[in-house]
Design a protein around this motif. Structure first.
Motif, PDB file in Angstrom:
ATOM      1  N   GLN A 113      -1.284   3.276  -9.495  1.00  0.00           N
ATOM      2  CA  GLN A 113      -2.346   2.907  -8.567  1.00  0.00           C
ATOM      3  C   GLN A 113      -3.102   1.675  -9.060  1.00  0.00           C
ATOM      4  O   GLN A 113      -3.405   0.764  -8.296  1.00  0.00           O
ATOM      5  CB  GLN A 113      -3.324   4.078  -8.410  1.00  0.00           C
ATOM      6  N   ARG A 114      -3.389   1.664 -10.354  1.00  0.00           N
ATOM      7  CA  ARG A 114      -4.099   0.538 -10.947  1.00  0.00           C
ATOM      8  C   ARG A 114      -3.274  -0.738 -10.831  1.00  0.00           C
ATOM      9  O   ARG A 114      -3.805  -1.795 -10.521  1.00  0.00           O
ATOM     10  CB  ARG A 114      -4.395   0.849 -12.410  1.00  0.00           C
ATOM     11  N   ARG A 129      -3.395  -2.031  -7.261  1.00  0.00           N
ATOM     12  CA  ARG A 129      -4.717  -2.555  -6.945  1.00  0.00           C
ATOM     13  C   ARG A 129      -4.877  -3.973  -7.514  1.00  0.00           C
ATOM     14  O   ARG A 129      -5.340  -4.879  -6.843  1.00  0.00           O
ATOM     15  CB  ARG A 129      -5.786  -1.616  -7.511  1.00  0.00           C
ATOM     16  N   GLN A 180       0.854  -1.188   0.000  1.00  0.00           N
ATOM     17  CA  GLN A 180       0.000   0.000   0.000  1.00  0.00           C
ATOM     18  C   GLN A 180       0.894   1.245   0.000  1.00  0.00           C
ATOM     19  O   GLN A 180       1.051   1.901   1.034  1.00  0.00           O
ATOM     20  CB  GLN A 180      -0.910   0.001   1.237  1.00  0.00           C
ATOM     21  N   MET A 202       3.965   6.725  -4.732  1.00  0.00           N
ATOM     22  CA  MET A 202       3.333   6.545  -6.040  1.00  0.00           C
ATOM     23  C   MET A 202       3.966   7.483  -7.073  1.00  0.00           C
ATOM     24  O   MET A 202       4.275   7.076  -8.205  1.00  0.00           O
ATOM     25  CB  MET A 202       1.830   6.841  -5.932  1.00  0.00           C
ATOM     26  N   GLN A 205       1.128   8.275  -1.315  1.00  0.00           N
ATOM     27  CA  GLN A 205       0.995   9.108  -2.509  1.00  0.00           C
ATOM     28  C   GLN A 205       2.360   9.551  -3.019  1.00  0.00           C
ATOM     29  O   GLN A 205       2.614   9.550  -4.226  1.00  0.00           O
ATOM     30  CB  GLN A 205       0.119  10.319  -2.203  1.00  0.00           C
ATOM     31  N   ARG A 212      -1.903   7.268 -11.978  1.00  0.00           N
ATOM     32  CA  ARG A 212      -3.098   6.438 -12.053  1.00  0.00           C
ATOM     33  C   ARG A 212      -2.776   5.019 -12.491  1.00  0.00           C
ATOM     34  O   ARG A 212      -3.352   4.053 -11.998  1.00  0.00           O
ATOM     35  CB  ARG A 212      -4.108   7.060 -13.020  1.00  0.00           C
ATOM     36  N   SER A 272       6.118   6.488 -10.263  1.00  0.00           N
ATOM     37  CA  SER A 272       5.666   6.951 -11.570  1.00  0.00           C
ATOM     38  C   SER A 272       6.823   7.499 -12.393  1.00  0.00           C
ATOM     39  O   SER A 272       6.950   7.217 -13.595  1.00  0.00           O
ATOM     40  CB  SER A 272       4.580   8.023 -11.386  1.00  0.00           C
TER      41      SER A 272
END
Length: 383
Positions: free
Chosen positions: A115-116, A119, A94, A100, A97, A112, A104
């Motif tokens: 994140q995808r 998940r 997890q 992430m 931000q 995004r 990226s």
């Protein structure tokens, strides 16, 4: 050193009332008593349960799942990405931000997309619906058979109807064959659960489950060694009375039989509350706390036994809160009962919405060529 520890641990003043001891539990005159050495039998029984479970899940549970219509959800797999996979396995499933955004930049993907990816990667690690169903069906089968067997073994015993009979003649209580097998099989089963805990479905109350299994094994073993067998059989029967209902509700939930699952769960909640929060504390625990001291002075074994019962009761209260929360949600909002202890699959709903928006933008802007929208030259002459 080991001999000294053994002598200290098994000293009579710890485990028996004053004036009684191990000599009182020696077999004589055709009367047989429980012995600590009998507990070694539970190890091969536990391993036998592990083998039987594997056979049961393949031969019985899997066809039953197909018969009841258990359908696996289609899970989108995360694309192979060494950087994200390394972070997922070594640091966190997890990411924050800021992490992430850092990932990226390292991978060249948008936030995004990162994140995808996480998940979908988390969903890959979650147990499948079939695995959950097979585990629930195995536990349902054992708990139901154990409850029936325990009821058959106790139906003609006076302490089932008058709990004070648990202590009449203690500790010189003759061991019956039905009590022997009831104890060995129950203890072997809980030992098998402890052995398989690493491969079983992990829920949010994983730590509480470990505490429960350890406390149960200690309680059963201790009650066997010091001949608290009558109390032990009642405690096991009370626990088995509701467990099979919970497992059957899970089975129907996994199969998509929502109404059946809801009705069984409400029945389970009622039985759980009555057996675990009424009968167990106000009949059984009351008799183990209050009545024995009218027969003999308290001793260490008395406090140890009741301490373990208190641990179990605390767990009962913890689970009762979860059960009532789910039951109230169902009764007030008419929602489907969901196990709050289980992790749910994370859907790609937000991602799908984004993809739909991108798709709509493409439709509005026309086909893309070399990264630029193609010019629409299909103008009407009238324009």
């Amino acid at each position: 050193m080991l001999q000294w520890l053994s002598d200290w641990f098994w000293q009579e003043r710890l485990w028996f009332p004053e004036g009684l001891g191990w000599a009182d539990l020696q077999d004589r005159d055709g009367r047989v008593y429980a012995k600590a050495s009998d507990l070694w039998v539970t190890l091969p029984i536990a391993f036998a349960f592990l083998v039987i479970r594997q056979i049961f899940e393949r031969v019985v549970a899997t066809p039953l799942a197909s018969l009841l219509g258990v359908r696996e959800k289609v899970r989108l797999r995360a694309a192979h990405n060494p950087t994200l996979e390394s972070y997922y396995c070594s640091k966190s499933k997890q990411p924050t931000q800021s992490s992430m955004e850092s990932l990226s930049k390292q991978t060249g993907c948008s936030v995004r997309q990162v994140q995808r990816w996480f998940r979908r990667r988390r969903n890959q690690d979650r147990p499948s619906l079939l695995k959950k169903f097979r585990e629930a069906s195995w536990r349902f089968t054992f708990y139901l058979l154990a409850f029936i067997a325990g009821l058959a073994a106790l139906i003609d015993k006076p302490w089932l109807y008058d709990v004070k009979e648990m202590w009449q003649g203690f500790p010189v209580l003759t061991l019956l064959p039905s009590q022997y097998w009831y104890y060995m099989i129950e203890l072997g089963f809980y030992a098998s659960l402890l052995f398989s805990v690493a491969s079983d479905v992990k829920r949010k109350d994983f730590k509480e489950q470990i505490v429960h299994h350890v406390a149960t094994i200690m309680l059963i073993s201790f009650s066997w060694c010091v001949n608290y067998i009558r109390a032990g059989t009642l405690i096991m029967l009370v626990h088995d009375a509701s467990d099979y209902l919970l497992e059957s509700a899970k089975m129907f939930n996994y199969a998509g039989w929502k109404n059946t699952c809801n009705y069984i769960f409400i029945l389970f909640a009622a039985v759980f509350i009555v057996t675990r929060l009424v009968i167990f504390p106000f009949w059984i625990m009351y008799c183990t706390w209050v009545y024995p001291v009218t027969l003999y002075p308290p001793f260490f074994g008395y406090y140890f036994f009741n301490g373990l019962l208190l641990v179990l009761q605390c767990l009962h209260i913890f689970w009762a809160v979860l059960i009532l929360r789910m039951a109230i949600k169902f009764l007030t909002n008419n929602e489907t009962v969901e196990d709050e202890r289980s992790d749910r699959d994370e859907t790609d709903e937000s991602v799908e919405e984004e993809e739909e928006k991108e798709h709509e933008e493409k439709k509005m802007n026309g086909p893309v060529r070399n990264g630029h929208p193609a010019t629409n030259n299909n103008h009407h002459k009238a324009e």
